[in-house]
Design a protein around this motif. Structure first.
Motif, PDB file in Angstrom:
ATOM      1  N   PRO A  97       0.846  -1.203   0.000  1.00 59.53           N
ATOM      2  CA  PRO A  97       0.000   0.000   0.000  1.00 59.53           C
ATOM      3  C   PRO A  97       0.880   1.251   0.000  1.00 59.53           C
ATOM      4  N   THR A  98       0.543   2.192  -0.852  1.00 58.33           N
ATOM      5  CA  THR A  98       1.380   3.383  -0.978  1.00 58.33           C
ATOM      6  C   THR A  98       0.598   4.676  -0.905  1.00 58.33           C
ATOM      7  N   LYS A  99      -0.739   4.612  -0.963  1.00 57.98           N
ATOM      8  CA  LYS A  99      -1.553   5.816  -0.984  1.00 57.98           C
ATOM      9  C   LYS A  99      -2.325   5.959   0.320  1.00 57.98           C
ATOM     10  N   ALA A 100      -2.676   7.215   0.619  1.00 62.34           N
ATOM     11  CA  ALA A 100      -3.389   7.496   1.861  1.00 62.34           C
ATOM     12  C   ALA A 100      -4.662   6.683   1.972  1.00 62.34           C
ATOM     13  N   GLY A 101      -5.400   6.585   0.847  1.00 62.92           N
ATOM     14  CA  GLY A 101      -6.663   5.859   0.872  1.00 62.92           C
ATOM     15  C   GLY A 101      -6.508   4.375   1.092  1.00 62.92           C
ATOM     16  N   GLU A 102      -5.322   3.825   0.850  1.00 65.46           N
ATOM     17  CA  GLU A 102      -5.085   2.403   1.079  1.00 65.46           C
ATOM     18  C   GLU A 102      -4.800   2.116   2.560  1.00 65.46           C
ATOM     19  N   PHE A 103      -4.608   3.171   3.346  1.00 63.92           N
ATOM     20  CA  PHE A 103      -4.372   3.021   4.785  1.00 63.92           C
ATOM     21  C   PHE A 103      -5.579   3.449   5.598  1.00 63.92           C
ATOM     22  N   LEU A 104      -6.225   4.518   5.167  1.00 62.71           N
ATOM     23  CA  LEU A 104      -7.279   5.114   5.972  1.00 62.71           C
ATOM     24  C   LEU A 104      -8.507   5.369   5.100  1.00 62.71           C
ATOM     25  N   LYS A 105      -9.635   4.745   5.488  1.00 63.81           N
ATOM     26  CA  LYS A 105     -10.882   4.972   4.755  1.00 63.81           C
ATOM     27  C   LYS A 105     -11.395   6.386   5.012  1.00 63.81           C
ATOM     28  N   GLY A 106     -11.278   6.812   6.265  1.00 72.21           N
ATOM     29  CA  GLY A 106     -11.774   8.124   6.618  1.00 72.21           C
ATOM     30  C   GLY A 106     -11.454   8.460   8.061  1.00 72.21           C
ATOM     31  N   LEU A 107     -11.713   9.717   8.439  1.00 75.26           N
ATOM     32  CA  LEU A 107     -11.423  10.193   9.791  1.00 75.26           C
ATOM     33  C   LEU A 107     -12.570  11.081  10.243  1.00 75.26           C
ATOM     34  N   ASN A 108     -12.954  10.922  11.504  1.00 73.84           N
ATOM     35  CA  ASN A 108     -14.026  11.731  12.072  1.00 73.84           C
ATOM     36  C   ASN A 108     -13.588  12.241  13.438  1.00 73.84           C
ATOM     37  N   VAL A 109     -13.995  13.456  13.767  1.00 73.29           N
ATOM     38  CA  VAL A 109     -13.732  14.039  15.081  1.00 73.29           C
ATOM     39  C   VAL A 109     -15.069  14.384  15.710  1.00 73.29           C
ATOM     40  N   THR A 110     -15.321  13.837  16.883  1.00 80.26           N
ATOM     41  CA  THR A 110     -16.601  14.062  17.563  1.00 80.26           C
ATOM     42  C   THR A 110     -16.821  15.549  17.795  1.00 80.26           C
ATOM     43  N   SER A 168     -15.997  22.833  23.672  1.00 77.46           N
ATOM     44  CA  SER A 168     -15.303  23.106  24.940  1.00 77.46           C
ATOM     45  C   SER A 168     -14.525  21.906  25.471  1.00 77.46           C
ATOM     46  N   GLU A 169     -14.428  20.826  24.687  1.00 79.11           N
ATOM     47  CA  GLU A 169     -13.716  19.642  25.156  1.00 79.11           C
ATOM     48  C   GLU A 169     -12.210  19.922  25.254  1.00 79.11           C
ATOM     49  N   GLN A 170     -11.578  19.438  26.315  1.00 78.17           N
ATOM     50  CA  GLN A 170     -10.137  19.608  26.475  1.00 78.17           C
ATOM     51  C   GLN A 170      -9.357  18.665  25.561  1.00 78.17           C
ATOM     52  N   GLN A 171      -9.956  17.526  25.249  1.00 76.20           N
ATOM     53  CA  GLN A 171      -9.339  16.561  24.350  1.00 76.20           C
ATOM     54  C   GLN A 171     -10.268  16.290  23.176  1.00 76.20           C
ATOM     55  N   ALA A 172      -9.695  16.294  21.987  1.00 74.27           N
ATOM     56  CA  ALA A 172     -10.472  15.956  20.807  1.00 74.27           C
ATOM     57  C   ALA A 172     -10.485  14.441  20.626  1.00 74.27           C
ATOM     58  N   GLU A 173     -11.670  13.892  20.311  1.00 72.65           N
ATOM     59  CA  GLU A 173     -11.804  12.451  20.073  1.00 72.65           C
ATOM     60  C   GLU A 173     -11.738  12.203  18.566  1.00 72.65           C
ATOM     61  N   VAL A 174     -10.627  11.623  18.133  1.00 71.97           N
ATOM     62  CA  VAL A 174     -10.377  11.378  16.715  1.00 71.97           C
ATOM     63  C   VAL A 174     -10.647   9.900  16.427  1.00 71.97           C
ATOM     64  N   LYS A 175     -11.611   9.637  15.542  1.00 67.17           N
ATOM     65  CA  LYS A 175     -11.994   8.260  15.208  1.00 67.17           C
ATOM     66  C   LYS A 175     -11.483   7.907  13.817  1.00 67.17           C
ATOM     67  N   LEU A 176     -10.771   6.787  13.726  1.00 70.75           N
ATOM     68  CA  LEU A 176     -10.182   6.347  12.473  1.00 70.75           C
ATOM     69  C   LEU A 176     -10.991   5.190  11.892  1.00 70.75           C
ATOM     70  N   SER A 177     -11.260   5.265  10.592  1.00 72.81           N
ATOM     71  CA  SER A 177     -11.898   4.154   9.884  1.00 72.81           C
ATOM     72  C   SER A 177     -10.803   3.462   9.073  1.00 72.81           C
ATOM     73  N   LEU A 178     -10.373   2.287   9.558  1.00 67.82           N
ATOM     74  CA  LEU A 178      -9.208   1.613   9.000  1.00 67.82           C
ATOM     75  C   LEU A 178      -9.600   0.436   8.109  1.00 67.82           C
ATOM     76  N   HIS A 179      -8.759   0.148   7.127  1.00 67.76           N
ATOM     77  CA  HIS A 179      -8.902  -1.083   6.373  1.00 67.76           C
ATOM     78  C   HIS A 179      -8.536  -2.260   7.280  1.00 67.76           C
ATOM     79  N   SER A 180      -9.045  -3.454   6.956  1.00 64.74           N
ATOM     80  CA  SER A 180      -8.855  -4.623   7.826  1.00 64.74           C
ATOM     81  C   SER A 180      -7.387  -5.020   7.978  1.00 64.74           C
ATOM     82  N   ASN A 181      -6.559  -4.684   7.000  1.00 62.68           N
ATOM     83  CA  ASN A 181      -5.146  -5.077   7.048  1.00 62.68           C
ATOM     84  C   ASN A 181      -4.239  -3.984   7.600  1.00 62.68           C
ATOM     85  N   ILE A 182      -4.840  -2.921   8.157  1.00 64.29           N
ATOM     86  CA  ILE A 182      -4.086  -1.760   8.637  1.00 64.29           C
ATOM     87  C   ILE A 182      -4.281  -1.605  10.135  1.00 64.29           C
ATOM     88  N   GLY A 183      -3.193  -1.197  10.843  1.00 64.33           N
ATOM     89  CA  GLY A 183      -3.281  -0.969  12.280  1.00 64.33           C
ATOM     90  C   GLY A 183      -2.624   0.343  12.666  1.00 64.33           C
TER      91      GLY A 183
END
Length: 449
Positions: A37-50, A73-88
């Motif tokens: 895998p060499t492209k961003a989309g091959e590692f990460l399907k998408g990203l969401n921040v609550t 007003s949150e002190q910490q941002a919650e970043v959610k990653l949508s990963l491919h099954s072969n990516i960690g």
């Protein structure tokens, strides 16, 4: 008849040629190899921040820009990653985890950077996440009286709300911090990378007036934050010998110290001392400008050897260093220390005190410089001779090569170990070189406990 025979022969030749062309296709086809895998989309399907208002992706820098609502007003941002099954997701220890959520303290910090890796270790990819607001940042300045010295100015800011990462965009270096004298129009500014650290400004000596100043902080895509009535005061100067690499001085050399902020009417002195000097020797230093003082003539009554230098403004200690005073360049011990090898960039100004069995380092002059793979000769390093009234022992060096990445050079250091049965007490430390030359003693005796 002849024409018919010619056509039959031509047809047979054509059929025979076609069979030969198809012969290589006989047999099973090889299985296609899995591509890395060499492209961003091959590692990460998408990203969401609550709670995010908008999220955009910049493919040129592999960065996500997260716009947060002004009510966030949150002190910490919650970043959610949508990963491919072969990516960690890779943790701080370089290990692939099962995590897909990152909680990040974003206010005033650098952008979030995280690493994703293909689980078969066939590829890796880095992403950045920038956080920003659109409304005016809510920041409190905890004090309007700010000390200045050579280390810069500490602006005691507290981030209350609507402050994103610094910088807030991959195309921005950071917010601009500007100081203005409304009375005279004088101003000085800088781009800030760490707004919570000490910040250096040009012409800071000009800020030491009785006039009140205005502080402006200009954030990316936000209204400026302005504080009025700022006062700057001179903090205790911080000094060091300059140039930092110079260790051996002749009596005709000038010993310069830089730092500041120095004042023309100030009284500055330097004291030479060692465990072998009956009485410390003090000399007056000249003020060159707000950032430099100098000793133009080394005291003639100092014998050849290594000395600890202590710098004073009136009676206040403002810095320490060590130098070798002699008539010509020679083998000598520059610094001895216990702890991280990175301390080779400093000179130890503390008296030597070690326990039996301790390991420690010695930096000897002159240094041999080389590249990252130079094979240095351990025999060029000195044996250390420790001598007390009751015992003399020579310690053989172990070669340790320090690679100075910023300068792109390597040089050798000696690593030594105190014998476990060495009698306690204070020892004079000298270096014994391959030419049998024994150096002058290190400025501090070594206390063995």
């Amino acid at each position: 008849m002849k024409k018919s025979i010619y056509l039959i022969l031509l047809l047979v030749a054509l059929i025979s040629g076609c069979k030969k062309d198809k012969d290589p296709e006989v047999g099973p086809k090889p299985e296609p190899q899995a591509e890395n895998p060499t492209k961003a989309g091959e590692f990460l399907k998408g990203l969401n921040v609550t709670g995010a208002q908008q999220i955009t992706f910049d493919s040129t820098s592999n960065s996500y820009m997260v716009s947060l609502p002004d009510t966030y007003s949150e002190q910490q941002a919650e970043v959610k990653l949508s990963l491919h099954s072969n990516i960690g997701l890779v943790n701080q220890n370089g290990e692939i985890t099962k995590d897909s959520i990152i909680r990040f303290t974003y206010q005033g910090a650098g952008p979030l950077m995280f690493e994703l890796r293909e689980k078969a270790n066939r590829g890796t990819f880095f992403f950045n996440v920038y956080f920003n607001f659109s409304g005016k940042p809510n920041i409190t300045l905890l004090s309007k009286e700010l000390p200045i010295n050579a280390q810069g100015i500490n602006f005691p800011l507290r981030f209350e709300a609507k402050v994103g990462s610094i910088p807030s965009s991959p195309n921005q270096a950071g917010p601009i911090l500007r100081v203005v004298n409304p009375k005279t129009g004088f101003s000085t500014e800088t781009v800030v990378y760490n707004i919570e650290g000490r910040i250096g400004l040009e012409k800071t000596e000009a800020l030491l007036t009785s006039d009140p100043y205005r502080l402006e902080i200009l954030f990316y895509n936000q209204e400026p934050v302005v504080f009025e009535g700022i006062k700057f005061i001179r903090d205790t100067p911080i000094v060091t010998v300059w140039p930092t690499y110079k260790f051996q001085y002749t009596r005709k050399d000038t010993v310069a110290a830089t730092g500041g902020i120095f004042i023309p009417e100030g009284k500055y002195t330097v004291t030479f001392s060692s465990d072998f000097l009956e009485k410390p020797v003090t000399a007056a230093m000249r003020v060159n400008d707000h950032s430099k003082i100098s000793l133009d003539k080394i005291p003639a009554n100092l014998e050849e050897g290594v000395y600890l230098l202590s710098f004073y403004e009136k009676d206040k200690l403002i810095g320490k260093n060590s130098v070798y005073v002699g008539n010509f360049e020679t083998n000598c011990l520059e610094t001895i220390w216990k702890g991280s090898i990175e301390k080779t960039h400093e000179r130890n100004t503390l008296p030597l005190s070690l326990n039996r069995g301790d390991e420690f380092y010695t930096k000897s002059q002159p240094l041999d410089y080389g590249s990252g793979n130079t094979n240095f000769d351990v025999n060029r390093l000195p044996r250390l001779r420790l001598k007390s009234a009751a015992k003399t022992v020579d310690l053989a060096p172990e070669l340790v090569v320090y690679y100075w990445g910023i300068a792109g050079v390597s040089y050798p250091l000696g690593k030594y170990k105190l014998p476990a049965d060495l009698p306690v007490g204070k020892y004079t430390v000298t270096g014994v070189y391959t030419n049998r030359y024994e150096s002058k003693p290190y400025w501090s005796k070594m206390e063995v406990k």
